[in-house]
Design an enzyme around this catalytic site. Structure first.
Site, PDB file in Angstrom:
ATOM      1  N   HIS A   1     -20.345 -11.111  -1.056  1.00 53.94           N
ATOM      2  CA  HIS A   1     -20.020  -9.995  -1.951  1.00 53.94           C
ATOM      3  C   HIS A   1     -20.880  -8.765  -1.716  1.00 53.94           C
ATOM      4  O   HIS A   1     -20.769  -7.804  -2.474  1.00 53.94           O
ATOM      5  CB  HIS A   1     -20.162 -10.424  -3.413  1.00 53.94           C
ATOM      6  CG  HIS A   1     -18.982 -11.173  -3.940  1.00 53.94           C
ATOM      7  ND1 HIS A   1     -17.984 -10.566  -4.664  1.00 53.94           N
ATOM      8  CD2 HIS A   1     -18.629 -12.466  -3.845  1.00 53.94           C
ATOM      9  CE1 HIS A   1     -17.075 -11.462  -5.000  1.00 53.94           C
ATOM     10  NE2 HIS A   1     -17.450 -12.621  -4.521  1.00 53.94           N
ATOM     11  N   ASP A   2     -21.747  -8.789  -0.737  1.00 52.91           N
ATOM     12  CA  ASP A   2     -22.584  -7.630  -0.463  1.00 52.91           C
ATOM     13  C   ASP A   2     -21.690  -6.403  -0.318  1.00 52.91           C
ATOM     14  O   ASP A   2     -20.871  -6.304   0.597  1.00 52.91           O
ATOM     15  CB  ASP A   2     -23.375  -7.856   0.830  1.00 52.91           C
ATOM     16  CG  ASP A   2     -24.444  -6.802   1.061  1.00 52.91           C
ATOM     17  OD1 ASP A   2     -24.155  -5.609   0.857  1.00 52.91           O
ATOM     18  OD2 ASP A   2     -25.565  -7.172   1.458  1.00 52.91           O
TER      19      ASP A   2
ATOM     20  N   SER B   1     -24.880  -8.294   4.600  1.00 54.53           N
ATOM     21  CA  SER B   1     -25.143  -9.718   4.798  1.00 54.53           C
ATOM     22  C   SER B   1     -24.285 -10.321   5.906  1.00 54.53           C
ATOM     23  O   SER B   1     -24.442 -11.497   6.227  1.00 54.53           O
ATOM     24  CB  SER B   1     -24.917 -10.494   3.495  1.00 54.53           C
ATOM     25  OG  SER B   1     -23.554 -10.454   3.115  1.00 54.53           O
TER      26      SER B   1
ATOM     27  N   ASN C   1     -28.145  -5.216  -7.033  1.00 54.94           N
ATOM     28  CA  ASN C   1     -26.934  -6.013  -6.894  1.00 54.94           C
ATOM     29  C   ASN C   1     -25.697  -5.157  -6.601  1.00 54.94           C
ATOM     30  O   ASN C   1     -24.723  -5.648  -6.036  1.00 54.94           O
ATOM     31  CB  ASN C   1     -26.673  -6.851  -8.134  1.00 54.94           C
ATOM     32  CG  ASN C   1     -27.389  -8.187  -8.120  1.00 54.94           C
ATOM     33  OD1 ASN C   1     -27.857  -8.656  -9.144  1.00 54.94           O
ATOM     34  ND2 ASN C   1     -27.480  -8.821  -6.964  1.00 54.94           N
ATOM     35  N   TYR C   2     -25.732  -3.883  -7.007  1.00 60.79           N
ATOM     36  CA  TYR C   2     -24.657  -2.963  -6.657  1.00 60.79           C
ATOM     37  C   TYR C   2     -25.096  -2.178  -5.421  1.00 60.79           C
ATOM     38  O   TYR C   2     -25.256  -0.961  -5.457  1.00 60.79           O
ATOM     39  CB  TYR C   2     -24.345  -2.013  -7.814  1.00 60.79           C
ATOM     40  CG  TYR C   2     -23.840  -2.690  -9.059  1.00 60.79           C
ATOM     41  CD1 TYR C   2     -23.114  -3.867  -8.989  1.00 60.79           C
ATOM     42  CD2 TYR C   2     -24.102  -2.154 -10.317  1.00 60.79           C
ATOM     43  CE1 TYR C   2     -22.653  -4.495 -10.133  1.00 60.79           C
ATOM     44  CE2 TYR C   2     -23.634  -2.775 -11.474  1.00 60.79           C
ATOM     45  CZ  TYR C   2     -22.920  -3.946 -11.371  1.00 60.79           C
ATOM     46  OH  TYR C   2     -22.463  -4.557 -12.516  1.00 60.79           O
TER      47      TYR C   2
END
Length: 489
Positions: free
Chosen positions: A49-50, A55, A414-415
């Site tokens: 989800h990066d 990633s 995380n965003y």
């Protein structure tokens, strides 16, 4: 597979030299040692989800270390804890907790396909945060493979490294194998609701009032606001407008919730018919926009193919209420983007004001009213479409500048957003390059993260295109020079 952003699924995207699918911990150790010996970088992927693809893509020779087969979850209700491997999804975590107990939960994100490895190491943000804090506030142990191939737990890694991986991005310091999480208490039934209002129905006044009350509601209530463009039909005519959705989770029953909300936020007009009482695990699906009654087995679903749609995320923190006239201007601009951009405003207060900003690397605590996530989506393919929608994202972000945090303009790890600053992955030596964006993610905690990095990975093996600690320095000299700085321990 395990690529959730079509922006990085195009045929010309950089390809790894190999994909190593880790079936056990020794595969992780061997991958690190082999890559290090041969001067090859690794990209560590759990859920994929990066939001910047860091990633699983790179402009230098690299291998992908896929962690998703390492997905075991061992729930211990008696001790109110669980060991969760890095490749497990958050949805799987929720499901396995619910199989053992209907009065336990874990504070984490809304999307069930998020990988536990990356989601938690970046902070882990969710709708239980006002009651229990974020994910990293509820981590009590971890296992990590360091640059030398050693498997370390909390005791053997030491306090500094254990502090750093809980919100500082675990991939900066090693490869997270598993987390030991603390389970939290929830009521047998929780209450959820969605109240939707358009601009024509007074959304601007409601959003303004929400800013004044959302942080002051009891900590059992989390009331998010989602702003998006929709088509509405009136008298046979269809037109675009902005719709604002107030979506809530309350740890309790409707009969308790209604007077609490209607006392402090009567303008919302919340009614009993708006509310649904369901088990907490079902509420995680409700928040993911699944219909009421969706079987909880849906939490186990993982897409088998890469998603074709593309997206870009950005974030902001707001410390003062945004004036009504500014809200109108913001929503008018949003209305011009044909539904490709939306905002989610996530309230603070409660536990988030009680935890010190230096307790973990995640610094965004007291002083914030809410976090904004900007999400731009598009289905078209090609460079021209990508650039068009990235420009939309950037222009809206710039428009928001007067209303959000400053010096630094804070961002949430995380965003992931390469727009806050970046560097090439090789031999970056200037602290100023990394500090220019590291402080946006971590404020004063950035300095301590740098010091930890210099101790555990002084040759900078774990690096990628945006990393707050992706450079070398003389750790002892730096520590001496900054001995009095707050946040350095």
């Amino acid at each position: 597979m395990h690529t959730h952003n079509g922006r990085f699924s195009y045929s010309e995207a950089p390809k790894p030299l190999a994909i190593v699918t880790a079936l056990n911990e020794s595969h992780v150790q061997a991958t690190i040692l082999c890559a290090k010996k041969n001067g090859i970088q690794i990209r560590i992927r759990s859920g994929g989800h990066d939001s910047e693809g860091l990633s699983y893509i790179s402009d230098v020779p690299f291998v992908i270390l896929d962690m998703f087969p390492l997905n075991s979850i061992d729930v211990d209700i008696e001790n109110e804890s669980a060991w969760v491997q890095a490749g497990a999804t958050i949805g799987q975590v929720y499901y396995q907790i619910a199989k053992k107990s209907n009065v336990h939960a874990f504070p984490a994100g809304v999307c069930p396909t998020l990988g536990a490895g990356g989601h938690i190491s970046g902070g882990g943000y969710g709708n239980l945060m006002r009651k229990y804090g974020i994910s990293v506030d509820n981590v009590i142990d971890a296992k990590i493979v360091d640059v030398n191939g050693n498997i370390l737990d909390r005791k053997s890694m030491g306090d500094d490294l254990f502090w750093a991986i809980r919100g500082g991005g675990g991939a900066s310091f090693g490869v997270i194998l598993s987390w030991k999480i603390k389970l939290v208490s929830v009521t047998p039934k929780v209450t959820v609701f969605k109240v939707k209002k358009t601009l024509e129905e007074g959304a601007i006044d409601l959003v303004y009032k929400w800013q004044l009350v959302a942080t002051k509601l009891p900590e059992d209530i989390f009331l998010r606001v989602v702003h998006e463009v929709v088509n509405v039909t009136q008298k046979g005519n269809t037109k675009k407008t902005v719709q604002v959705t107030f979506i809530a989770l309350f740890l309790g029953k409707t009969e308790t919730l209604l007077p609490l909300v209607n006392k402090q936020f009567p303008e919302l007009g919340l009614k009993q018919s708006d509310c649904n009482e369901i088990p907490w695990v079902n509420s995680t699906l409700y928040w993911y926009n699944a219909p009421i009654g969706t079987p909880i087995e849906a939490l186990l679903d993982v897409p088998k193919e890469p998603l074709s749609s593309s997206f870009k995320t950005m974030s902001d923190y707001v410390k003062k209420p945004i004036p009504k006239d500014a809200i109108k201007s913001i929503l008018d601009l949003l209305n011009q983007y044909d539904g490709h951009l939306k905002m989610e405003w996530n309230p603070y207060g409660g536990k988030m004001y009680e935890i010190s900003s230096s307790e973990t690397p995640f610094p965004h605590r007291a002083g914030n009213l809410f976090l904004i996530e900007y999400l731009t989506n598009w289905g078209e393919v090609g460079v021209e479409a990508k650039n068009h929608y990235l420009n939309i994202s950037r222009s809206f972000f710039e428009f928001m500048t007067p209303f959000v945090s400053k010096t630094p303009r804070e961002a949430f790890l995380n965003y992931r957003d390469i727009g806050v600053g970046g560097n090439t992955p090789s031999n970056v030596t200037s602290i100023d390059i990394a500090k220019s964006y590291g402080t946006k993610y971590f404020n004063r905690n950035f300095e301590r993260l740098v010091l930890v990095k210099s101790k555990v990975d002084h040759e900078n093996f774990f690096r990628y295109e945006q990393k707050t600690s992706s450079y070398r320095h003389n750790g002892h000299a730096w520590e001496k020079a900054h001995k009095g700085d707050e946040g350095v321990k």
